[in-house]
Design an enzyme around this catalytic site. Sequence first.
Site, short mmCIF file in Angstrom:
data_model
loop_
_atom_site.label_atom_id
_atom_site.label_comp_id
_atom_site.label_asym_id
_atom_site.label_seq_id
_atom_site.Cartn_x
_atom_site.Cartn_y
_atom_site.Cartn_z
NE ARG A 172 -3.18 0.17 3.10
CZ ARG A 172 -4.49 0.74 3.01
NH1 ARG A 172 -5.49 0.09 2.48
NH2 ARG A 172 -4.39 1.83 3.78
NE ARG B 156 -2.72 15.52 -7.93
CZ ARG B 156 -3.65 15.09 -8.64
NH1 ARG B 156 -3.54 15.18 -10.01
NH2 ARG B 156 -4.71 14.65 -8.06
CG HIS C 249 -1.28 15.50 -13.10
ND1 HIS C 249 -2.09 14.82 -12.13
CD2 HIS C 249 -1.56 14.60 -14.07
CE1 HIS C 249 -2.79 13.80 -12.52
NE2 HIS C 249 -2.43 13.67 -13.92
CB SER D 271 9.86 -0.72 9.32
OG SER D 271 10.32 -1.11 8.06
N GLY D 272 11.53 1.63 7.62
CA GLY D 272 13.09 1.80 6.91
C GLY D 272 13.63 0.48 6.97
CB SER E 117 -4.43 2.50 7.57
OG SER E 117 -4.81 1.40 7.05
CD GLU F 272 -0.42 1.90 4.08
OE1 GLU F 272 -1.61 1.67 4.26
OE2 GLU F 272 0.37 0.88 4.66
CG ASP G 45 -2.51 15.01 -2.83
OD1 ASP G 45 -1.80 14.73 -4.05
OD2 ASP G 45 -3.38 14.44 -2.56
#
Length: 185
Positions: A46, A57, A60, A88-89, A149, A152, A160
Site C-alpha cells: 500500500r 500528481r 501533472h 520501518s525503513g 493505514s 500510507e 499532495d
Amino acid sequence: MEYFKTEKEIISEISKTMDSVSEEEVIKLANQIKQAKRVFFVGVGRVLLALEAVAKRLAHLGIDTVIVGEITEPAITSEDLLIVGSGSGESLFPLSIAKKAKNFNATIAHIGSNPNSSMKEVTDIFVRIPVQSKLNLSEEVKSIQPMTSLFEQSMLLLGDTIALMFIEEDDIDMANLWQHHANLE
C-alpha cells in the site's frame, strides 16, 4: 459500528500526524524534487500505491517521475532523486534499491516513521511521519486503524501538500493542469 464516529477518529489521527511532520524536512524534500532531473519512487504494498499517486500528481506538474520496476524505467544517475517510502525503513526491497541507487550517486530521500532504521546509512533527506509502524516503537503516534493505514494516508497527503506548494510557488493555473492528465482513459 458508527460511521461518523470512526471517520472523525481517522481524520483526527491524520491531522495530529500531519501537524507532527517537520516543515523543514518537507521543504528540503520539495527543493530536492525541484532540482532533480528525474524523481524515482520505490516502496512495497500500500505504500507503493500511495507513492504511485504522488508520482502521478508530480507528473501533472511537469516533473519527470519514474516508478522503480516499471518496464520503461531509465537508468538512475547522480542528477536524480530516489524517494523511498518505508515506515520501518527496514523493508528489504526498498532498502536494497536505495543502496544500489546510492552506488550511482543518486540523492536518496526516505519518507518513514523510524529515524534510526537501516535506511539511515544511505539517506540524504529524511521526512519523518511519526506514526505507528510494524516495529511499534514507543514514540510513534498510535492508530485505531489496521496496520500502517495512517502512514500510507499521511504519505499521500504529504505528496499532495508538496504538489500544492509547487502550484502556489510557481503560480500555476490549476485549470491548465488538465492538459497533463491522462487522455486515453
